[in-house]
Write an enzyme that holds these catalytic residues in place. Sequence first.
Site, short mmCIF file in Angstrom:
data_model
loop_
_atom_site.label_atom_id
_atom_site.label_comp_id
_atom_site.label_asym_id
_atom_site.label_seq_id
_atom_site.Cartn_x
_atom_site.Cartn_y
_atom_site.Cartn_z
N HIS A 179 -29.25 20.15 17.95
CA HIS A 179 -29.76 21.50 17.69
C HIS A 179 -30.32 21.54 16.27
CE1 HIS A 179 -30.25 25.67 17.15
NE2 HIS A 179 -29.17 25.85 16.41
N CYS A 225 -27.40 29.29 20.39
CA CYS A 225 -28.10 28.01 20.24
C CYS A 225 -27.70 26.99 21.30
CB CYS A 225 -27.85 27.44 18.85
SG CYS A 225 -28.30 28.60 17.58
N ASN A 251 -34.76 27.25 12.78
CA ASN A 251 -33.79 27.34 13.87
C ASN A 251 -34.32 28.32 14.93
OD1 ASN A 251 -31.62 27.86 15.55
ND2 ASN A 251 -30.13 28.14 13.89
N1 ACO Z 1 -32.15 31.56 -1.59
C1 ACO Z 1 -31.46 31.39 -2.72
N2 ACO Z 1 -30.13 31.49 -2.79
C2 ACO Z 1 -29.47 31.78 -1.67
C3 ACO Z 1 -30.12 31.98 -0.43
C4 ACO Z 1 -31.52 31.87 -0.42
N3 ACO Z 1 -32.25 32.04 0.71
N4 ACO Z 1 -29.20 32.23 0.52
C5 ACO Z 1 -28.00 32.20 -0.09
N5 ACO Z 1 -28.15 31.93 -1.41
C6 ACO Z 1 -27.12 31.81 -2.44
C7 ACO Z 1 -25.84 32.53 -2.06
O1 ACO Z 1 -25.91 33.89 -2.44
C8 ACO Z 1 -24.82 31.77 -2.89
O2 ACO Z 1 -24.87 32.23 -4.20
P1 ACO Z 1 -23.50 32.39 -5.06
O3 ACO Z 1 -22.96 31.00 -5.18
O4 ACO Z 1 -23.99 32.96 -6.36
O5 ACO Z 1 -22.63 33.31 -4.27
C9 ACO Z 1 -25.34 30.33 -2.88
O6 ACO Z 1 -26.75 30.43 -2.52
C10 ACO Z 1 -24.65 29.43 -1.88
O7 ACO Z 1 -24.55 30.08 -0.62
P2 ACO Z 1 -23.90 29.39 0.64
O8 ACO Z 1 -23.93 30.36 1.78
O9 ACO Z 1 -22.58 28.80 0.25
O10 ACO Z 1 -24.96 28.21 0.90
P3 ACO Z 1 -24.90 27.03 1.92
O11 ACO Z 1 -25.05 25.76 1.22
O12 ACO Z 1 -23.73 27.17 2.88
O13 ACO Z 1 -26.24 27.24 2.75
C11 ACO Z 1 -26.90 28.06 4.93
C12 ACO Z 1 -26.45 28.42 3.51
C13 ACO Z 1 -28.23 27.38 4.83
C14 ACO Z 1 -27.02 29.35 5.73
C15 ACO Z 1 -25.86 27.13 5.59
O14 ACO Z 1 -24.57 27.65 5.39
C16 ACO Z 1 -26.06 26.91 7.08
O15 ACO Z 1 -27.03 26.29 7.51
N6 ACO Z 1 -25.10 27.34 7.90
C17 ACO Z 1 -25.03 27.01 9.34
C18 ACO Z 1 -26.01 27.72 10.19
C19 ACO Z 1 -25.78 27.33 11.63
O16 ACO Z 1 -25.58 26.18 11.96
N7 ACO Z 1 -25.74 28.29 12.52
C20 ACO Z 1 -25.37 27.96 13.90
C21 ACO Z 1 -26.45 28.09 14.84
S1 ACO Z 1 -27.33 29.58 14.72
C22 ACO Z 1 -27.14 30.43 16.23
O17 ACO Z 1 -26.31 30.16 17.05
C23 ACO Z 1 -28.07 31.56 16.51
#
Ligand code: ACO
Length: 338
Positions: A260, A119, A290
């Site tokens: 980003h 990214c 993204n």
């Molecule tokens: N729908 C429903 N539930 C989901 C989904 C979904 N699509 N995805 C995950 N869950 C569940 C998980 O299983 C978990 O359930 P559990 O509590 O029973 O285990 C719960 O939701 C919480 O999961 P988390 O991973 O803790 O959720 P979080 O609030 O962290 O959100 C997300 C996830 C959106 C991926 C977030 O962590 C994020 O945006 N991370 C950063 C991404 C990023 O910035 N990447 C860098 C750039 S990308 C690149 O360089 C290519």
Amino acid sequence: MARTEPVYASFRAIGAYVPSKVLSNADLEKMVDTSDEWILKRTGISERRIAAEDEYTSDMATKASKIAIERAGLEISDIDLLVCATVTPDYFNMPATSCIISDKLGIKNVQAFDISAACSGFVYALSVAKAFIESGMKKNVLIVGAEKFSSIVDYTDRTTCILFGDGAGAAVISATNNQSEAFIDLHASADGSYADFLVTPAPGCVHPVSQKVIDEGLNFVQMKGNETFKLAVKTLTKDVKDILAKNEIASEDIPHFVPHQANYRIIKAVGDALKMKEEQVVLTVGKYGNTSAASIPMAINDIWESGRLKKGELMLLDTFGGGLTWASALLPFSGESK
Ligand code: ACO
């Protein structure tokens, strides 16, 4: 241009391309165990664009590039360096996607290479353009951030498939003697000890293509989402605070903060830490998701096309991605207003 005068890099023009196919949250609800409500609340994403099967990273990049070159008022033949930032190249790993783009644009005998910084790729490419121009080696550099991210997403994995989309953005960076058009500052960095936060394990020499790669889905992007989220907020906040303090610029004097577009909650947390008003923060994550290296140029294109970005106005770019890599840049937009 006489080499006795100092030469600066200036941001001359922007262009972007998005595929026509929309993948909505309602579509994803039919594919994995998720809901529109969960996706919107956790990410701010409503929909993303998906390239056609026979539409490649180089095709999207070429379309965005043609627009940027035309808006810069240049001919294709004026481009003397082409840099493409992508982690979804047409081929792993030869020829470089930039070489294919140069052929599709009809640019001959020009240096062309790719950058892999996920990214952060577009801001990394900006730093390369700046260095080539300010050393006097090149005059008009075409930089592209382009991704067919859908080609490395596992659409049975709800933790990643809701996040990513396809698209391309391109910019022309040109030499100028006018210091008021110059980049003010750019900072790019990396920390490979977090390499496993965001990884596409195969293909590569660690996991050459094999039945095991297919069976275990090692060709798909894997992400430690929650850990990445926390580190992104911390790193990005520090990075933008540092670049503003170093250049003695107050956050209220930035008309366009272009972060980003990974997740609305990350953008909101960083914007709030900087005490940015809503109208200062550029947001496209809701409609494009993204798009990795394409996200920042697509967002700049969005504000240019809507008439918000005017000639001479300051942009603060800020990004974070696989590697881990991160980067920020302070620069004026030196092209014509729409
Ligand atoms: N729908 C429903 N539930 C989901 C989904 C979904 N699509 N995805 C995950 N869950 C569940 C998980 O299983 C978990 O359930 P559990 O509590 O029973 O285990 C719960 O939701 C919480 O999961 P988390 O991973 O803790 O959720 P979080 O609030 O962290 O959100 C997300 C996830 C959106 C991926 C977030 O962590 C994020 O945006 N991370 C950063 C991404 C990023 O910035 N990447 C860098 C750039 S990308 C690149 O360089 C290519």
